[in-house]
Design an enzyme around this catalytic site. Structure first.
Site, short mmCIF file in Angstrom:
data_model
loop_
_atom_site.label_atom_id
_atom_site.label_comp_id
_atom_site.label_asym_id
_atom_site.label_seq_id
_atom_site.Cartn_x
_atom_site.Cartn_y
_atom_site.Cartn_z
N TYR A 193 -47.75 -9.71 12.11
CA TYR A 193 -48.14 -9.42 13.50
C TYR A 193 -48.83 -8.07 13.53
CZ TYR A 193 -47.70 -8.38 18.53
OH TYR A 193 -47.94 -8.06 19.85
N ASP A 207 -50.76 -2.05 7.81
CA ASP A 207 -50.19 -1.93 9.16
C ASP A 207 -48.73 -1.49 8.98
OD1 ASP A 207 -49.13 -2.10 11.66
OD2 ASP A 207 -49.94 -4.10 12.12
N LYS A 234 -44.41 2.75 17.04
CA LYS A 234 -42.94 2.74 17.03
C LYS A 234 -42.37 4.14 16.69
CE LYS A 234 -42.83 -2.14 16.97
NZ LYS A 234 -43.63 -3.14 16.31
#
Ligand SMILES: *Cc1c(COP(=O)(O)O)cnc(C)c1O
Length: 432
Positions: free
Chosen positions: A149, A244, A272
């Site tokens: 994702y 990522d 995050k």
């Protein structure tokens, strides 16, 4: 918290009100508990390792806001930094020293990263890194892997079709076919397919984009050789390798998955943890590549709230604690406590505990999968039952079997022992 089902009338009442005002009652879909029984809990507050819902129940928080809260809730250094920054101004839309403080931490920590740009979410970070890779290489194709994702930007809401080396099929309504036409999707864990693609289209490929430790479809830990092959192919064909690291960055160590595997990507994306609980994303890499960004170069990227002083302060405080206080080693120790009890219990129940540092996932199948195609869909119902039972025992897991769990530094060994014993007991009792 055993015996009668706990009352969650407060959460359920709020959920009904929320549903009348917001689609599905939420502002991000998985929060709606669609994949597990019951209504979503409305959270009143968090402190250290725990969450309290509006009905007064306490939970050990194994979701950690989906990753950011590696220090737990309300770490004093982070709170103090946020308060101090907020008093000086919530936003300026002009440079501030807080940006430099966070940039210095990121540049010092991450291999090969010479320049960084801050944005406000992981989605923005990846979207911008992909644009930069295309601008830098003058090529359009991006290779990604099914099960990874990368946020919800149009060009990356792609899933693999039924064939191999498929050109993307959009995985959301509203994404034009043309937008995903330049994204190729391959399964993880298969060097040969990537080699074939590069042999055929190597000159058109701008970037290989991957979660080096894929953690958004369970925890699909990759063989180092697979990642090394990606590095090698990208270098040989003039494509950029983008890691990522929105989940893995500052989670697996200060140097993320790049450090873990000893592989330096051309660009890396963060989110995050980097915001310490505030909305921050970042992308960075080699100077030569990053200098193509506006205002130096011809790749446009901007943001009204980018480099926000309060968010920068939160991120810098969190990363400073991580760097200076041996947090990752301590988290690995907590992870070992979890593994010691839960791994054998999971195996006995036909499941597998997959763990990488403070990230864990209960695969509802005996062998840990390395690609999303190998994740057994039947396991998701079993996870749902486990999730509901865990809530009843004061453990807050992510509300979907596709999501990983996170340990945080506010947890004590006794908290993790209790977590391991609770999940071990529940999984033994849950029907396969
Ligand atoms: C969470 C996540 C994103 C998206 O970040 P948002 O802040 O939710 O936009 C992108 N990539 C990975 C690997 C993620 O885990």
């Amino acid at each position: 918290m055993s015996g009668a089902a706990p009352s969650r009338t407060g959460s359920s009442a709020l959920y009904r009100r929320a549903c009348s005002l917001m689609p599905g009652g939420v502002n991000s879909p998985v929060r709606a508990f669609g994949a597990v029984p019951g209504d979503p809990l409305f959270i009143d507050r968090g402190e250290g390792a725990h969450l309290w819902d509006v009905d007064g129940h306490r939970y050990l928080d194994c979701c950690g806001s989906w990753g950011p809260l590696i220090l737990g809730h309300g770490h004093p250094r982070v709170l103090e930094a946020v308060e101090r920054a907020a008093r000086r101004g919530l936003t300026f839309g002009a440079p501030c020293a807080g940006e430099i403080a966070l940039a210095e931490l990121v540049v010092a920590a991450y291999p090969g990263l010479e320049l960084v740009r801050f944005v406000s979410s992981g989605t923005e970070a990846v979207m911008s890194a992909v644009r930069l890779a295309r601008g830098f290489t003058g090529r359009d194709l991006v290779l990604k892997f099914s099960g990874c994702y990368h946020g919800h930007s149009d060009g990356l809401l792609v899933s693999g079709g039924s064939g191999l080396a498929t050109f993307g099929v959009s995985s959301s309504a509203g994404v034009p076919r043309g937008t995903v036409a330049d994204t190729v999707v391959l399964p993880l864990d298969d060097e040969a397919l990537v080699q074939t693609l590069f042999a055929e289209r190597g000159r058109d490929i701008a970037a290989i984009l991957i979660e080096p430790v894929p953690a958004n479809s369970g925890l699909l830990v990759q063989r180092p050789e697979f990642l090394r092959t990606l590095r090698d192919l990208a270098s040989r064909h003039g494509a950029l390798l983008i890691f990522d690291e929105v989940i893995s960055g500052f989670r697996l160590g200060m140097d993320g998955a790049a450090g873990l595997y000893g592989i330096t990507p051309d660009l890396a994306t963060f989110g995050k943890i980097i915001g310490g609980g505030m909305p921050v994303g970042a992308f960075g890499g080699r100077r030569e590549v990053m200098q193509r960004l506006a205002p130096l170069g011809d790749v446009y990227q901007a943001g009204t709230l980018s480099g926000n002083p309060v968010a920068m302060a939160a991120g810098a405080a969190a990363l400073t604690v991580l760097r200076d206080e041996g947090v990752h080693a301590r988290l690995e120790g907590l992870g070992q406590i979890l593994s010691r009890t839960l791994q054998p219990a999971a195996a006995a129940a036909g499941c597998a505990l997959v763990r990488q540092g403070s990230v864990f996932w209960l695969a509802m199948q005996p062998d840990p999968p390395r690609r999303v195609e190998s994740v057994r869909r039947e396991g998701m119902a079993r996870y749902g039952a486990l999730h509901a039972a865990a809530l009843g025992r004061g453990v807050y897991l992510a509300p979907s079997g596709w999501e990983v769990g996170f340990l945080n530094a506010a947890m004590q060994p006794a908290d993790v022992t209790l977590l391991a014993e609770t999940l071990a007991g529940l999984i033994a009792a849950s029907p396969a």
